[in-house]
Design an enzyme around this catalytic site. Structure first.
Site, PDB file in Angstrom:
ATOM      1  CG  HIS A 132      -4.283   0.376  -8.127  1.00  0.00           C
ATOM      2  ND1 HIS A 132      -5.542   0.411  -7.647  1.00  0.00           N
ATOM      3  CD2 HIS A 132      -3.891   1.378  -7.331  1.00  0.00           C
ATOM      4  CE1 HIS A 132      -6.047   0.905  -6.848  1.00  0.00           C
ATOM      5  NE2 HIS A 132      -4.790   1.952  -6.730  1.00  0.00           N
ATOM      6  CG  HIS A 138      -2.069   0.891   1.066  1.00  0.00           C
ATOM      7  ND1 HIS A 138      -2.245   1.590   0.377  1.00  0.00           N
ATOM      8  CD2 HIS A 138      -2.918   1.012   2.290  1.00  0.00           C
ATOM      9  CE1 HIS A 138      -3.469   2.536   0.563  1.00  0.00           C
ATOM     10  NE2 HIS A 138      -3.749   2.068   1.898  1.00  0.00           N
ATOM     11  CG  ASP A 140       2.635   4.530  -3.512  1.00  0.00           C
ATOM     12  OD1 ASP A 140       2.464   5.736  -3.060  1.00  0.00           O
ATOM     13  OD2 ASP A 140       2.172   3.588  -3.270  1.00  0.00           O
TER      14      ASP A 140
HETATM   15  C1  ACO Z   1      -1.347   4.173  -3.613  1.00  0.00           C
HETATM   16  C2  ACO Z   1      -1.157   2.760  -3.492  1.00  0.00           C
HETATM   17  O1  ACO Z   1      -1.436   2.159  -2.208  1.00  0.00           O
HETATM   18  S1  ACO Z   1      -1.016   1.842  -4.819  1.00  0.00           S
HETATM   19  C3  ACO Z   1      -0.636   0.282  -4.542  1.00  0.00           C
HETATM   20  C4  ACO Z   1       1.062   0.466  -3.927  1.00  0.00           C
HETATM   21  N1  ACO Z   1       1.498  -0.964  -3.936  1.00  0.00           N
HETATM   22  C5  ACO Z   1       2.544  -1.389  -4.858  1.00  0.00           C
HETATM   23  O2  ACO Z   1       2.949  -0.593  -5.815  1.00  0.00           O
HETATM   24  C6  ACO Z   1       3.015  -2.734  -4.790  1.00  0.00           C
HETATM   25  C7  ACO Z   1       3.268  -3.714  -5.852  1.00  0.00           C
HETATM   26  N2  ACO Z   1       1.795  -4.086  -6.304  1.00  0.00           N
HETATM   27  C8  ACO Z   1       1.558  -5.151  -6.080  1.00  0.00           C
HETATM   28  O3  ACO Z   1       1.943  -5.837  -5.088  1.00  0.00           O
HETATM   29  C9  ACO Z   1      -0.069  -5.539  -6.562  1.00  0.00           C
HETATM   30  O4  ACO Z   1      -0.186  -4.946  -7.743  1.00  0.00           O
HETATM   31  C10 ACO Z   1      -1.113  -4.881  -5.620  1.00  0.00           C
HETATM   32  C11 ACO Z   1      -1.000  -5.388  -4.176  1.00  0.00           C
HETATM   33  C12 ACO Z   1      -1.063  -3.413  -5.663  1.00  0.00           C
HETATM   34  C13 ACO Z   1      -2.479  -5.227  -6.477  1.00  0.00           C
HETATM   35  O5  ACO Z   1      -2.482  -6.492  -6.165  1.00  0.00           O
HETATM   36  P1  ACO Z   1      -3.694  -7.656  -6.609  1.00  0.00           P
HETATM   37  O6  ACO Z   1      -4.917  -6.672  -7.228  1.00  0.00           O
HETATM   38  O7  ACO Z   1      -3.853  -8.412  -5.544  1.00  0.00           O
HETATM   39  O8  ACO Z   1      -3.092  -8.144  -7.772  1.00  0.00           O
HETATM   40  P2  ACO Z   1      -2.281  -9.464  -8.030  1.00  0.00           P
HETATM   41  O9  ACO Z   1      -1.366  -9.621  -6.818  1.00  0.00           O
HETATM   42  O10 ACO Z   1      -3.461 -10.428  -7.952  1.00  0.00           O
HETATM   43  O11 ACO Z   1      -1.673  -9.257  -9.308  1.00  0.00           O
HETATM   44  C14 ACO Z   1      -2.091 -10.088 -10.461  1.00  0.00           C
HETATM   45  C15 ACO Z   1      -0.832 -10.618 -11.114  1.00  0.00           C
HETATM   46  O12 ACO Z   1       0.294  -9.564 -11.125  1.00  0.00           O
HETATM   47  C16 ACO Z   1       1.331  -9.725 -10.522  1.00  0.00           C
HETATM   48  N3  ACO Z   1       1.822  -8.324  -9.972  1.00  0.00           N
HETATM   49  C17 ACO Z   1       0.963  -7.407  -9.686  1.00  0.00           C
HETATM   50  N4  ACO Z   1       1.719  -6.606  -9.236  1.00  0.00           N
HETATM   51  C18 ACO Z   1       2.943  -6.661  -9.492  1.00  0.00           C
HETATM   52  C19 ACO Z   1       4.189  -6.083  -9.297  1.00  0.00           C
HETATM   53  N5  ACO Z   1       4.133  -4.776  -8.828  1.00  0.00           N
HETATM   54  N6  ACO Z   1       5.235  -6.757  -9.513  1.00  0.00           N
HETATM   55  C20 ACO Z   1       5.159  -7.990  -9.832  1.00  0.00           C
HETATM   56  N7  ACO Z   1       4.205  -8.573 -10.328  1.00  0.00           N
HETATM   57  C21 ACO Z   1       2.903  -7.965  -9.982  1.00  0.00           C
HETATM   58  C22 ACO Z   1       0.789 -10.628  -9.452  1.00  0.00           C
HETATM   59  O13 ACO Z   1       2.080 -11.288  -8.952  1.00  0.00           O
HETATM   60  C23 ACO Z   1       0.038 -11.394 -10.170  1.00  0.00           C
HETATM   61  O14 ACO Z   1       0.658 -12.515 -11.111  1.00  0.00           O
HETATM   62  P3  ACO Z   1       0.112 -14.027 -11.026  1.00  0.00           P
HETATM   63  O15 ACO Z   1      -1.304 -13.933 -11.675  1.00  0.00           O
HETATM   64  O16 ACO Z   1       1.081 -14.655 -12.222  1.00  0.00           O
HETATM   65  O17 ACO Z   1       0.201 -14.553  -9.552  1.00  0.00           O
HETATM   66  O1  OAA Z   2      -7.065   2.253  -3.669  1.00  0.00           O
HETATM   67  C1  OAA Z   2      -5.890   1.493  -3.373  1.00  0.00           C
HETATM   68  O2  OAA Z   2      -6.043   0.369  -3.134  1.00  0.00           O
HETATM   69  C2  OAA Z   2      -4.652   1.923  -3.101  1.00  0.00           C
HETATM   70  C3  OAA Z   2      -4.567   3.333  -3.495  1.00  0.00           C
HETATM   71  O3  OAA Z   2      -4.336   3.532  -4.722  1.00  0.00           O
HETATM   72  C4  OAA Z   2      -4.889   4.436  -2.628  1.00  0.00           C
HETATM   73  O4  OAA Z   2      -5.052   4.252  -1.655  1.00  0.00           O
HETATM   74  O5  OAA Z   2      -4.512   5.532  -2.901  1.00  0.00           O
END
Ligand code: ACO
Ligand code: OAA
Length: 373
Positions: free
Chosen positions: A261, A222, A312
């Site tokens: 995301h 997050h 981010d």
């Molecule tokens: C302001 C915010 O909070 S925005 C979010 C900030 N967080 C990040 O940048 C952390 C990196 N990103 C992630 O971990 C994810 O994209 C999340 C947690 C934000 C969203 O996750 P989810 O909606 O659960 O997507 P999920 O994890 O199911 O991803 C789908 C596929 O893409 C892959 N994937 C998603 N994001 C990433 C990533 N950043 N790097 C590598 N692989 C990724 C997953 O491994 C998954 O692959 P698979 O189907 O082979 O298992």
């Molecule tokens: O909506 C989300 O899951 C994460 C995000 O982009 C935020 O909180 O700004």
């Protein structure tokens, strides 16, 4: 009994209504109380956006002046809070310091348990006013510097930068920073906001809800991702290394911070605006090497996984070039998101229902004591 359907991570589950903001992944849009966030970022001060989130309408000049006066009156941290924060280990992460600060402010508030709308609006404003001083204190302490007194002749963003950096930077930098605050302010039922609503749903107090939300935001999946993006950039070094670095990282099953995301699958609605703000900062702060790296990694990630940057991704390098230390990036996110969290806390209380989902039990079937061994 038929097997219940499991919604792991609550993905796609609609748990309640909200009037605070709308995320539309199909049109890549985000509105706060109906206003597109890009328009708010371009035309409004962060103080106005805070008012909009809390009250549902943009303020009149008189309402804004009254809010600004109250905010400026609460920028100074109580002395005993400063002393307590300075007594924490120097190794404490600034998110831990911030979480502790909110908890202490709650313990000092005689109205902590008053969950009336006006009482909670007053608490929200006080936290909004105080958090920049906590962020500034943590960064200055890392450099062996004493906290600076706030300046009540400055707007919220200028004062935030002044208290942290010791001077008000160029207007372009102030504006870009303020853009990041507006973009970070609110995002519907993200993990930290939902956390704040869960805590509120038990009729606990606002400080407890915010403290819990800070804990949720700290995680690298997050808000913690804005710090992790900078660490990644430092690890990669230059744009020329991006593709090979990514191939190795993905082969090692690493998550690449700042990409992907839960809701947006075609790109985060806020990224183009923050990318432009980053460009403006980079032009003033000799940051072209970071822009090149930004583009090289984004290109490589699109090619390798079809994943797009989230907010981010541009925010991390932008904060770095402004002069913030990496460990205070997520605390800045908190200072912005306090507006959205507290708007959601009020909304939750206005039509409360205890948040308590169900689970499907998969442990041992019922057994009797004394039968083992
Ligand atoms: C302001 C915010 O909070 S925005 C979010 C900030 N967080 C990040 O940048 C952390 C990196 N990103 C992630 O971990 C994810 O994209 C999340 C947690 C934000 C969203 O996750 P989810 O909606 O659960 O997507 P999920 O994890 O199911 O991803 C789908 C596929 O893409 C892959 N994937 C998603 N994001 C990433 C990533 N950043 N790097 C590598 N692989 C990724 C997953 O491994 C998954 O692959 P698979 O189907 O082979 O298992
Ligand atoms: O909506 C989300 O899951 C994460 C995000 O982009 C935020 O909180 O700004």
């Amino acid at each position: 009994m038929s097997a219940p359907s499991i919604h792991k991570g609550l993905a796609g589950v609609v748990v309640d209504t909200t009037e605070v903001s709308m995320v539309n992944p199909d049109t890549n849009s985000l509105t706060y109380r109906g206003y597109p966030v890009q328009d708010l970022a371009g035309k409004c001060r962060f103080e106005e956006v805070a008012y909009l989130l809390w009250y549902g309408e943009l303020p009149t000049p008189e309402q804004l002046a009254a809010q600004n006066e109250a905010e400026r009156a609460h920028r100074t941290l109580p002395r005993d809070l400063v002393l307590t924060l300075l007594s924490l280990p120097e190794t404490a992460h600034p998110m831990d310091t911030l979480r502790t600060a909110v908890s202490i402010l709650g313990a000092h508030d005689p109205h902590e348990d008053d969950n009336g709308l006006e009482a909670n609006r007053a608490k929200a404003l006080r936290l909004f006013a105080a958090l920049p001083a906590v962020v500034a204190l943590t960064q200055r302490r890392r450099h062996g510097l004493l906290p600076l007194a706030p300046r009540d002749d400055l707007g919220y963003a200028e004062n935030f930068l002044y208290m942290t950096l010791g001077e008000v930077p160029e207007p372009v930098i102030v504006r870009a920073f303020e853009t990041s605050l507006v973009l970070y302010a609110e995002h519907s039922f993200n993990a930290s906001t939902f956390t704040s609503r869960v805590v509120t749903s038990t009729l606990s107090d606002l400080y407890s809800a915010v403290t819990a939300a800070i804990g949720a935001l700290k995680g690298p999946l997050h808000g913690g991702a804005n710090e992790a993006v900078m660490t990644t950039f430092e690890e990669i070094g230059t744009a020329a290394n991006a593709e090979a670095w990514l191939a190795a990282a993905l082969a090692g099953k690493r998550k690449i911070m700042g990409f992907g995301h839960r809701v947006y699958k075609k790109g985060d609605s806020r990224v183009p605006t923050m990318r432009r703000a980053l460009q403006e900062i980079a032009e003033l702060r000799d940051g072209h090497h970071l822009l090149d790296l930004y583009e090289a990694l984004a290109r490589a990630m699109a090619g390798a996984k079809g994943l797009h940057p989230n907010l981010d991704y541009p925010a991390g390098p932008a904060y770095h070039l402004i002069g913030f230390d990496t460990p205070v990036f997520t605390p800045i996110f908190v200072a912005a998101r306090i507006t959205g969290w507290t708007a959601h806390i009020a909304e939750q209380l206005a039509d409360n229902s205890l948040i308590r989902p169900s689970s499907a039990y998969t442990g041992p079937t019922e057994r009797m004591l004394g039968t083992a061994g």
